[in-house]
Design a protein around this motif. Structure first.
Motif, mmCIF file in Angstrom:
data_model
loop_
_atom_site.group_PDB
_atom_site.id
_atom_site.type_symbol
_atom_site.label_atom_id
_atom_site.label_comp_id
_atom_site.label_asym_id
_atom_site.label_seq_id
_atom_site.Cartn_x
_atom_site.Cartn_y
_atom_site.Cartn_z
ATOM 1 N N GLU A 273 -3.420 15.861 -1.834
ATOM 2 C CA GLU A 273 -4.852 16.014 -2.118
ATOM 3 C C GLU A 273 -5.712 14.901 -1.518
ATOM 4 O O GLU A 273 -6.919 15.030 -1.421
ATOM 5 N N HIS A 274 -5.073 13.798 -1.126
ATOM 6 C CA HIS A 274 -5.790 12.670 -0.514
ATOM 7 C C HIS A 274 -6.233 13.071 0.893
ATOM 8 O O HIS A 274 -5.442 13.610 1.668
ATOM 9 N N LYS A 275 -7.496 12.829 1.218
ATOM 10 C CA LYS A 275 -8.033 13.255 2.515
ATOM 11 C C LYS A 275 -8.739 12.102 3.223
ATOM 12 O O LYS A 275 -9.962 11.988 3.192
ATOM 13 N N PRO A 276 -7.960 11.235 3.912
ATOM 14 C CA PRO A 276 -8.592 10.144 4.660
ATOM 15 C C PRO A 276 -9.392 10.692 5.843
ATOM 16 O O PRO A 276 -9.182 11.831 6.281
ATOM 17 N N ALA A 277 -10.277 9.874 6.367
ATOM 18 C CA ALA A 277 -10.946 10.222 7.614
ATOM 19 C C ALA A 277 -9.854 10.349 8.684
ATOM 20 O O ALA A 277 -8.827 9.679 8.612
ATOM 21 N N ARG A 278 -10.086 11.219 9.676
ATOM 22 C CA ARG A 278 -9.018 11.473 10.638
ATOM 23 C C ARG A 278 -9.574 11.855 11.996
ATOM 24 O O ARG A 278 -10.598 12.524 12.102
ATOM 25 N N ALA A 279 -8.866 11.431 13.025
ATOM 26 C CA ALA A 279 -9.116 11.902 14.387
ATOM 27 C C ALA A 279 -7.777 12.332 14.959
ATOM 28 O O ALA A 279 -6.770 11.642 14.788
ATOM 29 N N VAL A 280 -7.749 13.489 15.596
ATOM 30 C CA VAL A 280 -6.557 13.970 16.297
ATOM 31 C C VAL A 280 -6.935 14.041 17.772
ATOM 32 O O VAL A 280 -7.892 14.714 18.138
ATOM 33 N N VAL A 281 -6.185 13.319 18.588
ATOM 34 C CA VAL A 281 -6.518 13.185 20.000
ATOM 35 C C VAL A 281 -5.402 13.792 20.852
ATOM 36 O O VAL A 281 -4.310 13.210 20.922
ATOM 37 N N PRO A 282 -5.642 14.941 21.472
ATOM 38 C CA PRO A 282 -4.640 15.475 22.392
ATOM 39 C C PRO A 282 -4.605 14.609 23.656
ATOM 40 O O PRO A 282 -5.648 14.250 24.196
ATOM 41 N N VAL A 283 -3.400 14.241 24.073
ATOM 42 C CA VAL A 283 -3.218 13.407 25.266
ATOM 43 C C VAL A 283 -2.185 14.081 26.171
ATOM 44 O O VAL A 283 -1.382 14.895 25.712
ATOM 45 N N PRO A 284 -2.200 13.745 27.459
ATOM 46 C CA PRO A 284 -1.243 14.386 28.366
ATOM 47 C C PRO A 284 0.199 13.940 28.142
ATOM 48 O O PRO A 284 1.127 14.668 28.471
ATOM 49 N N GLY A 285 0.414 12.751 27.589
ATOM 50 C CA GLY A 285 1.766 12.280 27.358
ATOM 51 C C GLY A 285 1.762 10.990 26.568
ATOM 52 O O GLY A 285 0.746 10.309 26.478
ATOM 53 N N CYS B 289 0.835 -1.203 0.000
ATOM 54 C CA CYS B 289 0.000 0.000 0.000
ATOM 55 C C CYS B 289 0.873 1.257 0.000
ATOM 56 O O CYS B 289 2.087 1.183 0.139
ATOM 57 N N GLY B 290 0.206 2.382 -0.110
ATOM 58 C CA GLY B 290 0.856 3.683 0.009
ATOM 59 C C GLY B 290 -0.078 4.651 0.717
ATOM 60 O O GLY B 290 -1.196 4.281 1.099
ATOM 61 N N PHE B 291 0.362 5.878 0.876
ATOM 62 C CA PHE B 291 -0.463 6.873 1.572
ATOM 63 C C PHE B 291 -1.790 7.131 0.858
ATOM 64 O O PHE B 291 -2.791 7.442 1.489
ATOM 65 N N ASP B 292 -1.825 6.959 -0.466
ATOM 66 C CA ASP B 292 -3.084 7.148 -1.200
ATOM 67 C C ASP B 292 -4.115 6.078 -0.889
ATOM 68 O O ASP B 292 -5.285 6.212 -1.238
ATOM 69 N N ASP B 293 -3.688 4.987 -0.242
ATOM 70 C CA ASP B 293 -4.601 3.910 0.130
ATOM 71 C C ASP B 293 -5.136 4.056 1.552
ATOM 72 O O ASP B 293 -5.997 3.287 1.965
ATOM 73 N N VAL B 294 -4.626 5.026 2.300
ATOM 74 C CA VAL B 294 -5.054 5.207 3.689
ATOM 75 C C VAL B 294 -6.495 5.710 3.709
ATOM 76 O O VAL B 294 -6.847 6.668 3.017
ATOM 77 N N VAL B 295 -7.337 5.039 4.508
ATOM 78 C CA VAL B 295 -8.736 5.442 4.625
ATOM 79 C C VAL B 295 -9.033 6.116 5.961
ATOM 80 O O VAL B 295 -10.023 6.817 6.089
ATOM 81 N N GLN B 296 -8.159 5.891 6.951
ATOM 82 C CA GLN B 296 -8.397 6.483 8.268
ATOM 83 C C GLN B 296 -7.078 6.663 8.996
ATOM 84 O O GLN B 296 -6.184 5.824 8.906
ATOM 85 N N CYS B 297 -6.959 7.787 9.703
ATOM 86 C CA CYS B 297 -5.770 8.097 10.496
ATOM 87 C C CYS B 297 -6.213 8.551 11.882
ATOM 88 O O CYS B 297 -7.135 9.375 12.006
ATOM 89 N N THR B 298 -5.575 8.014 12.896
ATOM 90 C CA THR B 298 -5.751 8.513 14.260
ATOM 91 C C THR B 298 -4.386 8.981 14.730
ATOM 92 O O THR B 298 -3.412 8.223 14.674
ATOM 93 N N ALA B 299 -4.310 10.233 15.144
ATOM 94 C CA ALA B 299 -3.049 10.810 15.631
ATOM 95 C C ALA B 299 -3.224 11.214 17.082
ATOM 96 O O ALA B 299 -4.227 11.845 17.441
ATOM 97 N N TYR B 300 -2.255 10.842 17.887
ATOM 98 C CA TYR B 300 -2.231 11.227 19.298
ATOM 99 C C TYR B 300 -1.124 12.252 19.461
ATOM 100 O O TYR B 300 0.027 11.995 19.086
ATOM 101 N N LEU B 301 -1.479 13.422 19.967
ATOM 102 C CA LEU B 301 -0.514 14.506 20.146
ATOM 103 C C LEU B 301 -0.385 14.823 21.627
ATOM 104 O O LEU B 301 -1.394 15.005 22.315
ATOM 105 N N ALA B 302 0.845 14.910 22.105
ATOM 106 C CA ALA B 302 1.085 15.271 23.505
ATOM 107 C C ALA B 302 0.926 16.784 23.625
ATOM 108 O O ALA B 302 1.882 17.543 23.571
ATOM 109 N N GLY B 303 -0.320 17.211 23.719
ATOM 110 C CA GLY B 303 -0.623 18.635 23.856
ATOM 111 C C GLY B 303 -1.310 19.202 22.636
ATOM 112 O O GLY B 303 -0.883 18.972 21.510
#
Length: 122
Positions: A94-106, A63-77
């Motif tokens: 231009e590829h726009k997968p579904a995404r969640a960005v979750v701020p976490v304490p660490g 696969c490649g990034f163009d095949d990504v359908v969903q991304c979850t990112a955890y950010l410390a802050g």
């Protein structure tokens, strides 16, 4: 199920796979910056390391990034949100997968970012 391991990366230290393919999808485990990146490295350097590793695991799965359908990112802050948006846009273009960005304490080892992806197998 197929367990996927990139030959370009060290094997996971814990009881998990880098990725698992099932039902036409590939599920990447959460990926932290590589251990050669210092925990006090700039946020952008940590993100670049994470997405570089993601690319290697995706490639091992066919696969490649163009095949990504969903991304979850955890950010410390939440203060890293804007920088993450810019890096994410550069990686995916231009590829726009579904995404969640979750701020976490660490995050483990004091890192600032961890990314988990789901991709379709072409």
């Amino acid at each position: 199920m197929e367990f996927i391991q990139s030959s370009e990366l060290p094997a996971p230290a814990g009881h998990y796979s880098q990725a698992v393919a099932a039902g036409g999808l590939v599920f990447l485990s959460g990926i932290l910056p590589s251990k050669d990146i210092a925990q006090d490295a700039l946020f952008e350097a940590q993100c670049n390391s994470v997405f570089d590793q993601c690319e290697k695991v995706l490639r091992a799965a066919g696969c490649g990034f163009d095949d990504v359908v969903q991304c979850t990112a955890y950010l410390a802050g939440v203060e890293h949100w804007s920088a993450f948006n810019n890096i994410y846009a550069r990686v995916f273009g231009e590829h726009k997968p579904a995404r969640a960005v979750v701020p976490v304490p660490g995050l483990h080892y004091g890192f600032l970012v961890e990314v988990q992806l789901v991709a379709r197998r072409p």
